[in-house]
Design an enzyme around this catalytic site. Structure first.
Site, short mmCIF file in Angstrom:
data_model
loop_
_atom_site.label_atom_id
_atom_site.label_comp_id
_atom_site.label_asym_id
_atom_site.label_seq_id
_atom_site.Cartn_x
_atom_site.Cartn_y
_atom_site.Cartn_z
CG ASN A 210 25.15 -8.64 -71.48
OD1 ASN A 210 25.70 -7.63 -71.07
ND2 ASN A 210 23.96 -8.62 -72.06
CG ASP A 280 20.76 -11.28 -79.50
OD1 ASP A 280 20.21 -10.20 -79.84
OD2 ASP A 280 21.99 -11.48 -79.57
CE LYS A 290 16.20 -19.93 -54.58
NZ LYS A 290 16.87 -20.09 -53.31
CG ASP A 306 16.55 -6.21 -83.65
OD1 ASP A 306 17.50 -6.97 -83.44
OD2 ASP A 306 16.70 -4.99 -83.92
CB ILE A 307 15.35 -2.29 -79.64
CG1 ILE A 307 14.97 -3.17 -78.43
CG2 ILE A 307 15.02 -0.83 -79.37
CD1 ILE A 307 15.77 -2.91 -77.17
CG PHE A 323 27.81 -0.11 -80.13
CD1 PHE A 323 27.11 1.08 -80.18
CD2 PHE A 323 29.12 -0.09 -79.67
CE1 PHE A 323 27.69 2.28 -79.80
CE2 PHE A 323 29.73 1.10 -79.27
CZ PHE A 323 29.02 2.28 -79.33
CE LYS A 337 25.61 -8.78 -85.04
NZ LYS A 337 26.32 -8.74 -83.78
CE LYS A 341 20.19 -6.28 -85.18
NZ LYS A 341 20.09 -6.25 -83.72
#
Ligand code: PMT
Length: 397
Positions: A210, A280, A290, A306-307, A323, A337, A341
């Site tokens: 990203n 995610d 390759k 999920d950390i 965040f 969220k 979490k």
């Protein structure tokens, strides 16, 4: 919510000695002026062979002193009025005089009437001079008195040689000034900060990632350090220099970030700040070689672990700031969220807003916790980082 820039309305006494790097001090004075600090400059006679007082007067929009005799009490008054004294560049001669208490011009005399803990020096000289035992002894003497040293850096020197002796860059010097002027209200905190993107590999050369640059996370790590915390920065791949004085753990994938964060938070961390844009989803399989054009994969993805959720359910969990990167003002999703979490705080970030979110120097966020919400204005990521820690302090008080 408006965070106070630690440089705003602060008074900096800038000492310039005779070295080629003196030209960078014009830029330093200008940057400090832009940050709304007031800069008074003292130039030694040697420095005036390299740059003129007029350049400094224009850059700082303020007075430049060149002689002990133009104002008989300046050597007492100027250090007293200054919040901090910065010598950039600092030559071997100035360092020797300062460490021995020799006062034979305005700058060296001012240094005798300063508190050592309010002085930053940025040495600049040839590498052989820098390595000379006399220079090293003088620098040790000054740092043991509390003088803050920034640089010198390794690189090509004015004489054409390579080595350690280049004056620290203007951003590093500004960083040191900001750090020295910041209140130390996070002493005793052990903070793990994450930053940057993760890379989820399809084969050895292709990955899903990203647009995170790491700027927000690095600003948080630097702000926590400046406020006295012991900081570990766990970062995905970025082009940024890790802030000095911070333990740095580079990682690539979401799985590696999971391992690093759970390992570090288990070592008595008091706070976790998850600014990283962790993937995610990750490809179910990673080809060992390759993929060729003919092997075009049917992309099968699986959820990453999920950390935050893992850290939140660990015994003796730290205070958790997450965040929420959203495209649009969906504050409800961020609140959800935070609850799902079990975070203590979530920082809502509309990444579709111009000037905010990914890969820019500024941000605008809403800081949401169990007892309220506070929106910031559009401001530097450094200021956003301080606003977040200000709110954490209020909650933990
Ligand atoms: O790096 P910059 O260019 O400066 O950009 C900053 C930023 C936009 C990346 C940053 O401000 C930001 O919003 N970071 C969070 C991005 C994100 O992953 O948001 P999310 O809403 O998808 O995830 C919610 C939270 O869960 C985040 O704190 C995330 O770190 C965490 N997470 C996500 C996935 C996962 N497997 N484990 C997690 O703990």
């Amino acid at each position: 919510m408006n965070f106070l820039n630690p440089l705003k309305n602060r008074s900096v006494l800038l000492g310039i000695t005779g070295g080629v790097a003196a030209y960078k001090s014009v830029e330093l004075a200008r940057r400090l002026y832009d940050e709304e600090a007031s800069v008074v400059t003292i130039m030694t006679e040697a420095s005036r062979h390299f740059i003129t007082p007029l350049s400094l007067e224009v850059a700082s929009r303020n007075r430049v002193y060149t002689s002990l005799w133009e104002d008989p009490l300046a050597h007492i008054r100027l250090p007293k009025e200054a919040d901090i004294t910065v010598i950039a560049p600092a030559t071997a001669n100035l360092i020797a005089k300062f460490s021995q208490g020799i006062a034979d011009d305005l700058l060296s005399t001012c240094l005798l009437s300063c508190s050592s803990k309010k002085v930053i020096i940025a040495p600049a000289m040839n590498w052989r001079m820098y390595e000379n035992p006399a220079v090293q002894r003088n620098l040790s003497q000054l740092t043991s008195q509390g003088v803050i040293l920034v640089g010198p850096e390794q690189g090509s020197l004015a004489c054409g040689e390579e080595g350690t002796g280049r004056m620290a860059g203007v951003p590093e010097i500004i960083d040191a000034i900001r750090s020295a002027l910041t209140k130390k209200d996070l002493v005793g905190e052990r903070i793990v900060v994450t930053a940057g993107p993760t890379r989820e590999y399809l084969d050895p050369v292709r990955f899903i990632s990203n647009r995170s640059s790491g700027k927000m996370g690095y600003a948080l790590a630097a702000a926590a350090r400046d406020r006295g915390a012991v900081v570990t920065l766990i970062s995905g791949p970025t082009s940024l220099q890790p802030p000095a004085g911070v333990r740095y753990i580079p990682v690539e994938t979401a799985a590696a970030m999971f391992a690093a964060v759970t390992g570090e938070t288990a070592r008595a961390a008091t706070m976790l700040v998850m600014a990283a844009a962790v993937a995610d989803f990750s490809p179910e399989t990673r080809a060992e070689t390759k993929l060729g054009k003919k092997d075009m994969p049917q992309l099968k993805l699986r959820m990453t672990d999920d950390i935050i959720a893992a850290v939140a359910s660990s015994p003796g969990r730290p205070f958790i700031v997450g965040f929420a990167a959203e495209t649009g003002r969906d504050l409800d999703r961020a609140r959800q969220k935070m609850r799902d979490k079990q975070m203590d705080m979530i920082v809502f970030n509309d990444v579709a807003e111009p000037g905010a979110g990914f890969d820019v120097d500024t941000n605008r966020v809403v800081i949401i916790d169990r007892s309220g919400e506070q929106g910031t204005e559009l401001m530097s990521k450094n200021s956003v980082a301080h606003a977040i820690f200000d709110r954490v302090r209020e909650i933990k008080a």
